[in-house]
Write a protein that holds these residues in place. Sequence first.
Motif, PDB file in Angstrom:
ATOM      1  N   ASP A  66     -34.102 102.652 -35.646  1.00 54.14           N
ATOM      2  CA  ASP A  66     -33.993 103.305 -36.392  1.00 54.14           C
ATOM      3  C   ASP A  66     -34.991 103.301 -37.392  1.00 54.14           C
ATOM      4  OD1 ASP A  66     -33.356 104.899 -39.264  1.00 54.14           O
ATOM      5  OD2 ASP A  66     -31.487 103.840 -39.955  1.00 54.14           O
ATOM      6  N   ASP A  69     -34.395 102.252 -41.031  1.00 46.41           N
ATOM      7  CA  ASP A  69     -34.531 100.639 -41.788  1.00 46.41           C
ATOM      8  C   ASP A  69     -34.997  99.335 -41.426  1.00 46.41           C
ATOM      9  OD1 ASP A  69     -32.818  98.575 -41.374  1.00 46.41           O
ATOM     10  OD2 ASP A  69     -33.126  98.195 -39.471  1.00 46.41           O
ATOM     11  N   SER A  74     -30.694  98.071 -37.833  1.00 49.73           N
ATOM     12  CA  SER A  74     -29.951  99.422 -37.543  1.00 49.73           C
ATOM     13  C   SER A  74     -30.390  99.938 -36.854  1.00 49.73           C
ATOM     14  CB  SER A  74     -29.183 100.145 -39.013  1.00 49.73           C
ATOM     15  OG  SER A  74     -30.375 100.825 -39.076  1.00 49.73           O
ATOM     16  N   LYS A  83     -25.444 106.193 -37.615  1.00 41.68           N
ATOM     17  CA  LYS A  83     -26.085 104.694 -37.511  1.00 41.68           C
ATOM     18  C   LYS A  83     -25.749 103.738 -37.412  1.00 41.68           C
ATOM     19  CE  LYS A  83     -30.465 106.726 -40.352  1.00 41.68           C
ATOM     20  NZ  LYS A  83     -30.545 106.328 -41.337  1.00 41.68           N
ATOM     21  N   ASP A  85     -25.053  99.056 -38.088  1.00 42.41           N
ATOM     22  CA  ASP A  85     -25.000  97.891 -38.573  1.00 42.41           C
ATOM     23  C   ASP A  85     -25.459  97.431 -37.867  1.00 42.41           C
ATOM     24  OD1 ASP A  85     -25.779  95.545 -39.766  1.00 42.41           O
ATOM     25  OD2 ASP A  85     -25.631  96.476 -41.565  1.00 42.41           O
TER      26      ASP A  85
END
Length: 579
Positions: A66, A69, A74, A83, A85
């Motif tokens: 991502d 991020d 993430s 998304k 984590d």
Amino acid sequence: MMGRNMKQTTETLLCLAPAEVANLKEGINFFRNKSTGKDYILYKDKNHLKACKNLCKHQGGLFIKDIEDLDGRSVKCTKHNWKLDVSTMKYTNPPGSFCQDQLVVEMDENSGLLLLELNPPNPWDSDPRSPEDLAFGEVQITYLTHACMDLKLGDKRMVFDPWLTGPAFARGWWLLHEPPSDWLERLCRADLIYISHMHSDHLSYPTLQKLSERRPDVPIYVGDTERPVFWNLNHSGVQLTNINVVPFGVWQQVDKNLRFMILMDGVHPEMDTCIIVEYKGHKILNTVDCTRPNGGRLPVNTALMMSDFAGGASGFPMTFSGGKFTEEWKAQFIKTERKKLLNYKAQLVKDLQPRIYCPFAGYFVESHPSDKYIKETNTKNDPDQLNNLIKKNSNVVTWSPRPGATLDLGRMLKDPTDSKGIVEPPEGTKIYKDSWDFKPYLDTLSAAVGDEIFLHPSWIKEYFTWAGFKNYNLVVRMMETDEDFNPFPGGYDYLVDFLDLSFPKERPSREHPYEEIRCRVDVIRHVVKNGLLWDDLYIGFQTRLQRDPDIYHHLFWNHFQIKLPLTPPNWRSFLMHCG
């Protein structure tokens, strides 16, 4: 009592070579199993690893990094931008949607890594049963002490992890609570006893000795762990005749209303277990000491959940010195770790949403006078503090148990405010122990000090050859000490080079990691003589350690804490050769 389902197994999904493990970067790592074409994510946070399939739970999309991020935690699904984590295994977009199922991460003996999946992942869903109404008094749970609960389930009685007398971990742990005076009668009445794992605060030979003298045929149930729970039974002198080893993830039917299932731990599958007990469709979940019970997949909305909470069950960092290990650093580390544990347990309870939660399996104290320093520095979490945290975040009812207190599950499920739902011990009941019978247990340990074995310095080679750990670049200095960790007069002070299992007079000239281990002479000689695991030394606070560099040698400690041979050294043969 037979299970009718297939036992739970583990499937290896990915193997990483030692070099690949050494090259793991902090944060997110992507991997593909080239032979199966399946993708996986490993998240590294210092020495901790988490892993999952690279497969979005929404519609099976592939995750990529991502770019929004900033913390490196993430990943984003290529299908619908969901998304995840990876540090928490929770989906952040959309929030509150799913949790990602974690895989079991296991290190092998060569520092390689295996990713494992439990199959079936939720074995309790086989043969589901709807909850029936419970009469008041039909299901009662009485807390005895530490991790020991006495369960009345209809006309059957089941006891968890009876440690009710004597010490645990050689002489390091003692009971905080005074168990009810009728504890032995309660054990003798049990229809079955569950013992979760081989640590001596759960498998207590002093307790079982007293039980076996009265009722040697009491049915005891343990999981089919790689290291058998009762590996040391024959050598212990305890006479028990009805020990049952059951497969993981299989319902064990006790009667038409009662069944139970033992599950493995995802972090320590070779030794740790937990249990689900079900009576008339109502589940009681006891995760005991498991770090990731059943690899993190557990039943939700159980009637009652109980788990450890306290922390402090390790020699780290109280027994360490040198380098960063100042008293200030230790105090801050302990405070931070205990807070993390509280938050983790509170979050777990919030995620699983049991009707009632009970923190237990943390009520021990380092009460021997020579362990005053450990007692003062090894602060534990407070159960009320955890329960208050849970109440802030959920509607789960909590119970901080006291010895002899009884929870009536039927009443509590019907009305948690019922004043008769939890019956506290009678007024004036002694809750906390203020004295412990140290002498007989310390005498047993001291008896090893003068054993004939230790008149012959060749015992050192005999012992470590028996232990079988070698081909590892580590040099250890072992020093026998008195109570205060000063050199024991006439005691042994020697080096072990585990690269070739030699015993040099000086440290070798090559580059090597080095540890100094000071051991109280009575405990180390008792452990050596009886071929016991080093948990008695390490978890029992009977050592003081320094290491250079400051690195945890997982394979070394894992071997001496879990993987020593199942049969003790043959000292009789040794002495015959010496003679």
